[in-house]
Design an enzyme around this catalytic site. Structure first.
Site, PDB file in Angstrom:
ATOM      1  CG  ASP A  13      49.694  29.719  33.292  1.00  0.00           C
ATOM      2  OD1 ASP A  13      48.674  30.352  33.590  1.00  0.00           O
ATOM      3  OD2 ASP A  13      49.709  28.828  32.412  1.00  0.00           O
ATOM      4  CE  LYS A  16      50.086  37.952  32.249  1.00  0.00           C
ATOM      5  NZ  LYS A  16      50.313  36.667  31.616  1.00  0.00           N
ATOM      6  N   GLY A  40      44.148  33.278  34.165  1.00  0.00           N
ATOM      7  CA  GLY A  40      43.957  32.881  35.553  1.00  0.00           C
ATOM      8  C   GLY A  40      45.169  33.309  36.325  1.00  0.00           C
ATOM      9  CG  HIS A  41      45.929  36.883  37.494  1.00  0.00           C
ATOM     10  ND1 HIS A  41      45.976  37.467  36.260  1.00  0.00           N
ATOM     11  CD2 HIS A  41      44.984  37.511  38.189  1.00  0.00           C
ATOM     12  CE1 HIS A  41      45.078  38.413  36.217  1.00  0.00           C
ATOM     13  NE2 HIS A  41      44.467  38.467  37.369  1.00  0.00           N
ATOM     14  CD  GLN A 223      45.193  34.953  27.468  1.00  0.00           C
ATOM     15  OE1 GLN A 223      44.978  35.978  26.877  1.00  0.00           O
ATOM     16  NE2 GLN A 223      44.431  34.544  28.463  1.00  0.00           N
TER      17      GLN A 223
HETATM   18  P1  IMP Z   1      41.999  29.988  24.363  1.00  0.00           P
HETATM   19  O1  IMP Z   1      42.639  31.268  24.819  1.00  0.00           O
HETATM   20  O2  IMP Z   1      41.014  29.449  25.355  1.00  0.00           O
HETATM   21  O3  IMP Z   1      41.444  30.108  22.980  1.00  0.00           O
HETATM   22  O4  IMP Z   1      43.165  28.874  24.269  1.00  0.00           O
HETATM   23  C1  IMP Z   1      44.202  28.965  23.302  1.00  0.00           C
HETATM   24  C2  IMP Z   1      45.525  28.513  23.900  1.00  0.00           C
HETATM   25  O5  IMP Z   1      45.997  29.464  24.847  1.00  0.00           O
HETATM   26  C3  IMP Z   1      45.456  27.181  24.645  1.00  0.00           C
HETATM   27  O6  IMP Z   1      46.671  26.488  24.461  1.00  0.00           O
HETATM   28  C4  IMP Z   1      45.330  27.621  26.102  1.00  0.00           C
HETATM   29  O7  IMP Z   1      45.779  26.615  26.986  1.00  0.00           O
HETATM   30  C5  IMP Z   1      46.227  28.826  26.094  1.00  0.00           C
HETATM   31  N1  IMP Z   1      45.893  29.787  27.142  1.00  0.00           N
HETATM   32  C6  IMP Z   1      44.852  30.649  27.179  1.00  0.00           C
HETATM   33  N2  IMP Z   1      44.900  31.395  28.290  1.00  0.00           N
HETATM   34  C7  IMP Z   1      45.993  31.039  28.966  1.00  0.00           C
HETATM   35  C8  IMP Z   1      46.595  31.495  30.189  1.00  0.00           C
HETATM   36  O8  IMP Z   1      46.123  32.418  30.879  1.00  0.00           O
HETATM   37  N3  IMP Z   1      47.740  30.851  30.554  1.00  0.00           N
HETATM   38  C9  IMP Z   1      48.301  29.878  29.805  1.00  0.00           C
HETATM   39  N4  IMP Z   1      47.784  29.428  28.661  1.00  0.00           N
HETATM   40  C10 IMP Z   1      46.638  30.002  28.239  1.00  0.00           C
END
Ligand code: IMP
Length: 427
Positions: A13, A16, A40-41, A223
């Protein structure tokens, strides 16, 4: 023309989408190479706000080809929802390309993600519940479903049978859930094939040829560094490679073709989900950052955990990714603070750590060592040159730059595309 990689330097977050979009007009291809709709952007163009989860942000730039690479896991319903949403707003999505080797998030994996988290209780990861982890687990277990399987009913049926043989048992016997039937799953997936077909190709070949023609390819990480499955704060990470190395495996572009790595870093730090976060603030200052920075998840709406800038993490990200340029985002959010603390090292049981501790227990117990910089009160959202920033804001940028291991080339001062101070053009 070589390829450019964009990564997040913290826990995601960092903004990007905006930075990628900023480069957009000089870029021919924008490639998403890892993750799925857990990302999510938000991109703001004029009065319009676009929240994208799965589609690469290049979709908003005319003339740019957005690519979903082989390293991505695709929820096909979400893909079509996003395409429909953009088309309804007059945005042409026909240029999109999807790798035949990308994996598909099947319904049973969405269910498994949610029930596993519940089952883990206090040991949960805080996932987005989108089926990301179980789908990557299937890929590594060699029982995954790929996009190309949707075009061969016989193979698709065999693969779904293979996957449900195992996963159906886990759903019913471990979690006491109903497992979908093979026929139901196959039918659902086949139902997408015709609409998906025009987008699907060998994206590694497409990108290799584009580079041979001297076109600019931008590889955009989902991420961020500390959520990377290898280099992040394991196990509180996502299940893919979110660092610059992942750009190669997730797209089929070799390392020798990449010559620039841009890392996006927020002027403070945020995190969603569980896991260690040394500079986290539980007080009114944390609330200040959350409110000023509107720190609520684009994907899940969860309030983000907020804390001060951490140079140990920035340096780590610079090293792991080979960062050539930082884009420091949301500097405007820090306006109005008397003093701005910056973490320069950790204290772990009386021992100073200038670099990320190798041992996870040490990182969980890390107490930040802060330097306190003077704040500023002037509105900086209109500043477009470094000289226009108030002296204290300039000092802040220079201070964190000196400790972060790479130059800060762009400073974001507001959500709009043009609200940026360019110190060194990115291209
Ligand atoms: P998953 O990717 O849904 O398996 O989640 C694993 C971890 O990554 C969790 O702590 C999520 O909150 C975090 N996470 C996944 N995608 C994002 C993102 O785009 N931004 C911030 N945190 C993320």
């Amino acid at each position: 023309m070589p390829a450019i990689v964009i990564v997040g330097a913290q826990w995601g977050d960092e903004g990007k989408g905006k930075a990628t979009d900023h480069l957009g007009s000089r870029v021919d291809y924008v490639v998403k190479f890892n993750g799925g709709n857990n990302a999510g952007h938000t991109v703001v163009i004029g009065d319009e706000k676009y929240a994208l989860h799965l589609l690469p942000s290049g979709i908003l730039t005319a003339g740019c080809t957005p690519v979903i690479g082989n390293g991505v896991v695709v929820d096909i319903d979400v893909l079509f929802q996003e395409i429909d949403g953009l088309e309804a707003r007059g945005i042409d999505t026909g240029r999109l390309k999807v790798s035949a080797n990308a994996h598909v998030i099947a319904d049973y994996n969405r269910t498994l993600d949610k029930v596993t988290e519940r089952f883990l209780g206090s040991r949960r990861i805080g996932t987005t519940g989108r089926g990301i982890g179980p789908t990557y687990a299937d890929k590594m277990n060699r029982i995954g479903i790929r996009i190309q399987d949707l075009f061969d009913e016989k193979i698709l049926t065999q693969k779904v049978e293979g996957a449900l043989d195992l996963k159906g048992q886990i759903l019913t016997k471990v979690y006491n859930r109903r497992a979908p039937s093979v026929d139901q799953t196959v039918e659902e997936l086949l139902g997408h094939a015709d609409r998906l077909a025009p987008y699907v190709c060998d994206t590694a070949l497409l990108l290799g040829e584009a580079l041979d023609r001297d076109e600019v390819v931008l590889l955009e990480a989902g991420q961020a560094t500390l959520l990377d499955v290898d280099h992040g704060t394991y196990p509180f990470v996502t299940s893919s490679s979110a660092t610059a190395g992942g750009a190669c495996t997730g797209s089929g572009i070799p390392p020798t073709r990449i010559d620039q790595v841009i890392a996006i870093v927020k002027a403070y730090t945020t995190r969603v989900g569980e896991g260690p976060f040394p500079t986290e603030l539980d007080d009114d200052k944390g609330e200040f950052l959350r409110k000023q920075g509107w720190e609520y998840g684009t994907t899940t709406g969860r309030p983000r955990r907020c804390g001060w800038f951490d140079t140990v993490i920035a340096r780590y990200a610079a090293r792991i990714n080979g960062v050539t340029d930082f884009v420091l985002t949301k500097l405007d959010v820090l306006t109005g603070l008397e003093q701005v603390p910056v973490c320069v090292a950790y204290d772990v049981d009386g021992v100073r750590h200038d670099e990320m501790p190798v041992n996870q227990t040490d990182f969980h117990h890390a107490v930040p060592v802060y330097e306190y910089l003077p704040g500023w009160f002037e509105d900086i959202s209109h500043c477009r040159t470094f000289e226009e920033l108030p002296p204290a804001a300039r000092d802040y940028v220079e201070y964190v730059e000196a400790r972060s291991g790479a130059r800060i080339s762009v400073v974001g001062v507001g959500p709009e595309r043009e609200q940026a101070v360019v110190r060194h053009p990115l291209r």
